[in-house]
Design a protein around this motif. Structure first.
Motif, short mmCIF file in Angstrom:
data_model
loop_
_atom_site.label_atom_id
_atom_site.label_comp_id
_atom_site.label_asym_id
_atom_site.label_seq_id
_atom_site.Cartn_x
_atom_site.Cartn_y
_atom_site.Cartn_z
N ILE A 302 0.84 -1.20 0.00
CA ILE A 302 0.00 0.00 0.00
C ILE A 302 0.87 1.25 0.00
N ASP A 303 1.94 1.23 0.80
CA ASP A 303 2.85 2.38 0.85
C ASP A 303 3.41 2.69 -0.54
N ARG A 304 3.72 1.65 -1.30
CA ARG A 304 4.26 1.86 -2.66
C ARG A 304 3.15 2.26 -3.63
N THR A 305 1.97 1.72 -3.42
CA THR A 305 0.85 1.99 -4.31
C THR A 305 0.34 3.42 -4.18
N ALA A 306 0.37 3.92 -2.93
CA ALA A 306 -0.15 5.27 -2.67
C ALA A 306 0.89 6.07 -1.90
N PRO A 307 1.99 6.44 -2.55
CA PRO A 307 3.03 7.21 -1.86
C PRO A 307 2.58 8.64 -1.58
N VAL A 308 3.40 9.38 -0.87
CA VAL A 308 3.11 10.80 -0.61
C VAL A 308 2.87 11.51 -1.94
N GLY A 309 1.75 12.22 -2.04
CA GLY A 309 1.45 12.95 -3.27
C GLY A 309 0.71 12.15 -4.32
N ALA A 310 0.28 10.94 -3.99
CA ALA A 310 -0.37 10.08 -4.99
C ALA A 310 -1.73 10.61 -5.42
N ALA A 311 -2.43 11.25 -4.51
CA ALA A 311 -3.76 11.76 -4.84
C ALA A 311 -3.67 12.99 -5.73
N ALA A 312 -4.57 13.09 -6.67
CA ALA A 312 -4.61 14.23 -7.59
C ALA A 312 -5.54 15.30 -7.03
N GLY A 313 -5.05 16.54 -6.99
CA GLY A 313 -5.87 17.65 -6.54
C GLY A 313 -5.61 18.04 -5.09
N ASP A 314 -5.95 19.29 -4.76
CA ASP A 314 -5.79 19.77 -3.40
C ASP A 314 -6.82 19.13 -2.48
N ARG A 315 -6.53 19.17 -1.18
CA ARG A 315 -7.44 18.59 -0.20
C ARG A 315 -8.73 19.40 -0.07
N TYR A 316 -8.60 20.72 -0.22
CA TYR A 316 -9.73 21.63 -0.05
C TYR A 316 -9.82 22.57 -1.25
N PRO A 317 -10.98 23.23 -1.42
CA PRO A 317 -11.06 24.33 -2.39
C PRO A 317 -10.07 25.42 -2.00
N GLU A 318 -9.76 26.31 -2.92
CA GLU A 318 -8.71 27.31 -2.73
C GLU A 318 -8.91 28.16 -1.48
N HIS A 319 -10.12 28.61 -1.21
CA HIS A 319 -10.34 29.49 -0.07
C HIS A 319 -10.06 28.79 1.26
N SER A 320 -10.31 27.48 1.31
CA SER A 320 -10.03 26.73 2.53
C SER A 320 -8.55 26.38 2.66
N MET A 321 -7.89 26.16 1.53
CA MET A 321 -6.45 25.89 1.56
C MET A 321 -5.69 27.08 2.14
N LYS A 322 -6.20 28.29 1.90
CA LYS A 322 -5.52 29.50 2.40
C LYS A 322 -5.57 29.59 3.92
N LEU A 323 -6.47 28.84 4.54
CA LEU A 323 -6.59 28.89 6.00
C LEU A 323 -5.63 27.93 6.71
N LEU A 324 -4.92 27.10 5.93
CA LEU A 324 -3.99 26.15 6.52
C LEU A 324 -2.70 26.85 6.88
N ASP A 325 -2.12 26.47 8.02
CA ASP A 325 -0.87 27.08 8.49
C ASP A 325 0.29 26.54 7.66
N LYS A 326 1.03 27.41 7.03
CA LYS A 326 2.15 27.00 6.19
C LYS A 326 3.47 27.37 6.85
#
Length: 326
Positions: A302-326
């Protein structure tokens, strides 16, 4: 039930995320939600997650009513920081010391309790130094209104600064087979500091269950309709990923949801996922994952099948992504 630790709290290995009982995931049925909460307690679940912004306070009120008789046997986690109008519009994030105290008093009243087991800053307020916010939370601990404090969606730098003011017991952050970004910096840091991780959306907002093939199957008021990962080419790529997970689950004679939870639980005793559901059958399915021993070769696959970054697209819409602490 099996248990894991958050500070000195012994919490069930899987908690119950209660957000969908009051908002976001389509329509609500309070009678069904209360039945699910009571059944969770009967199954040994003692860790319940809510927030003051879920249903604009209604979710905390629901938890306060439904679990009043079990209060001494359970641990309640709630969060503050989102400021919303009575109509539900998100006005902003507030981490000021004055607001910390005000929000806590309001949550205690809605939860019908005189203490909160785990109190999180829901989102980091970029206008307020984290030291000031956590300093106010520290005072709540001294006053006996909060037992442990936590952060949600915080960056490594913020976590370290906060921890220097008062021990952070838990970090709530998105973590699942298709959201593994925390493994690069945040997870190692939390382990160095002795901070437990509470993964929310461990089933990828239900997508890893294999039950969502198109947003068209979701009701109109389901916020997942706007999730970037469920749109266009992103959806097709992510469906391919889920199909591979479903094949693994089928070969193990378990559900895809159980596979996703067993994978998380196998990643460390310091992980306490909080899958959300408002239906008893899904609750029972999720809890059964606690007893699944994931073979090492399957986990590595599973680790090889779904590595970091495997999913396509951001987790949230843009306005919600801006609320995440970077």
């Amino acid at each position: 039930m099996k248990f894991r630790a958050i500070g000195s709290l012994q919490v069930s290995s899987l908690g119950l995320g209660c957000m969908g009982m009051s908002e976001y995931y389509g329509n609500q049925n309070e009678e069904e939600a209360i039945a699910t909460l009571h059944h969770a307690v009967a199954l040994g679940v003692n860790f319940f997650d809510t927030a003051d912004q879920y249903g604009v306070g209604k979710n905390e009120e629901l938890i306060g009513r439904a679990l009043k008789s079990s209060r001494q046997d359970i641990h309640i986690a709630t969060k503050f920081g989102f400021v919303r109008s009575d109509a539900g519009e998100v006005i902003g994030i507030n981490g000021s010391p004055e607001y910390v105290k005000k929000a806590c008093e309001a949550s205690l009243k809605r939860l019908n309790t005189d203490y909160i087991d785990l109190y999180y800053l829901h989102r980091v307020d970029p206008r307020v130094p984290i030291e000031e916010t956590v300093g106010a939370m520290k005072e709540l601990v001294a006053e006996g209104k909060v037992r442990y404090i936590g952060l949600s969606e915080a960056s490594p730098q913020t976590i370290e600064r906060a921890h220097n003011v008062h021990p952070i017991a838990a970090l709530q952050t998105e973590y699942s087979i298709w959201s593994r970004d925390i493994e690069e910096e945040i997870l190692p840091l939390c382990r160095d500091l002795g901070i437990s991780i509470v993964p929310y959306s461990p089933l990828g907002r239900g997508f890893l269950s294999g039950k969502i093939k198109s947003v068209d199957t979701l009701v109109e008021n389901d916020y997942r309709r706007k999730t970037p990962r469920l749109q266009g080419d992103n959806l097709q790529q992510n469906l391919s990923l889920v199909q591979r997970l479903e094949d693994i689950a089928h070969n193990m004679n378990i559900s895809a949801s159980q596979l996703a939870l067993a994978w998380l639980l196998a990643n460390g005793e310091d992980l306490i996922p909080i899958p959300g559901t408002k239906k008893i059958p899904y609750l029972e399915e999720n809890i059964a994952a606690i007893d699944i021993e994931l073979p090492r070769d399957v986990k590595e696959f599973i680790d090889r099948t779904a590595p970091v970054g495997a999913a396509a697209g951001d987790r949230y819409p843009e306005h919600s992504m801006k609320l995440l602490d970077k």
